[in-house]
Scaffold this motif. Structure first.
Motif, PDB file in Angstrom:
ATOM      1  N   VAL A 188      65.171  10.822 -16.438  1.00 26.68           N
ATOM      2  CA  VAL A 188      65.087  10.422 -15.042  1.00 26.68           C
ATOM      3  C   VAL A 188      65.241   8.910 -14.857  1.00 26.68           C
ATOM      4  N   GLY A 189      64.569   8.105 -15.642  1.00 27.59           N
ATOM      5  CA  GLY A 189      64.603   6.655 -15.471  1.00 27.59           C
ATOM      6  C   GLY A 189      65.972   6.039 -15.681  1.00 27.59           C
ATOM      7  N   SER A 190      66.749   6.602 -16.598  1.00 23.32           N
ATOM      8  CA  SER A 190      68.069   6.044 -16.887  1.00 23.32           C
ATOM      9  C   SER A 190      69.195   6.838 -16.235  1.00 23.32           C
ATOM     10  N   SER A 191      68.855   7.906 -15.528  1.00 27.90           N
ATOM     11  CA  SER A 191      69.836   8.768 -14.861  1.00 27.90           C
ATOM     12  C   SER A 191      70.859   9.358 -15.830  1.00 27.90           C
ATOM     13  N   VAL A 192      70.482   9.521 -17.098  1.00 29.73           N
ATOM     14  CA  VAL A 192      71.358  10.134 -18.095  1.00 29.73           C
ATOM     15  C   VAL A 192      71.054  11.620 -18.143  1.00 29.73           C
ATOM     16  N   SER A 193      72.114  12.417 -18.076  1.00 35.72           N
ATOM     17  CA  SER A 193      71.985  13.868 -18.133  1.00 35.72           C
ATOM     18  C   SER A 193      73.094  14.397 -19.033  1.00 35.72           C
TER      19      SER A 193
END
Length: 193
Positions: free
Chosen positions: A89-94
């Motif tokens: 969530v914090g780095s918006s990596v998915s």
């Protein structure tokens, strides 16, 4: 005075990968794995788990107290035991879980997988590869970074669950990533993927 060089000794309150509080015995970290909160459950699949850095110790009424923070990691598993998507969530990596937590070799079983931490280093989970550890996480030099132990059913527990995640001092900054990847590994073991 707390010795900050000590490993994190994190008690897993229930021993269930689908939901538990993880409280460090020296009050240095408080994590939780659980389902989405009631108000957000409609936005996620039934098989979604969230990893939270709760910032506070759990209580005996922990399940009646929803987490007031955003999750650190969202684990959206697929149907019928399939892997899905992991989102930081914090780095918006998915990314797909199979891309994040890769098999160690083409012929390796699904319970031997590796991931790249946020520090760029590679880590590998081993199921029952080290005596007395249910799971062990090692770095590229085969040094144990973390391990997870479930209390044997025949042993009594006194004021504790007996389930413990230990993260060694140089790697404590990866606590959320280690717990998220361990949760996926435990999901794979339970699903017999």
């Amino acid at each position: 005075m707390i010795n900050r060089a000590l490993p994190y000794f994190i008690e897993d309150r229930t021993g269930q990968y689908t939901g538990s509080d993880f409280d460090e015995i020296y009050d240095r970290v408080f994590l939780r794995v659980g389902r989405p909160p009631p108000g957000h459950a409609a936005h996620y699949a039934e098989t979604t788990l969230m990893v939270y850095d709760t910032g506070r110790r759990s209580s005996s009424k922990r399940y009646s107290q929803p987490v007031s923070r955003e999750p650190s990691v969202i684990l959206e598993f697929g149907p019928n035991g399939a892997l899905g998507t992991i989102s930081f969530v914090g780095s918006s990596v998915s990314m797909p879980m199979g891309q994040y937590l890769r098999k160690t070799s083409m012929f390796a079983g699904s319970l031997s997988r590796k991931f790249t931490g946020s520090n760029g280093e590679e880590y590998r989970w081993i199921h029952r590869g080290v005596s007395e550890h249910e799971w062990s996480c090692v770095d590229s030099r085969n040094y144990v970074v973390a391990h997870y132990t479930l209390k044997p059913p025949e042993k009594p527990a006194y004021n504790t669950s007996g389930n413990m995640l230990t993260i060694y001092e140089p790697f404590t900054h990866l606590a959320v990533e280690i717990l998220a990847s361990l949760t996926i590994m435990r999901y794979l073991a339970a699903s017999k993927y």
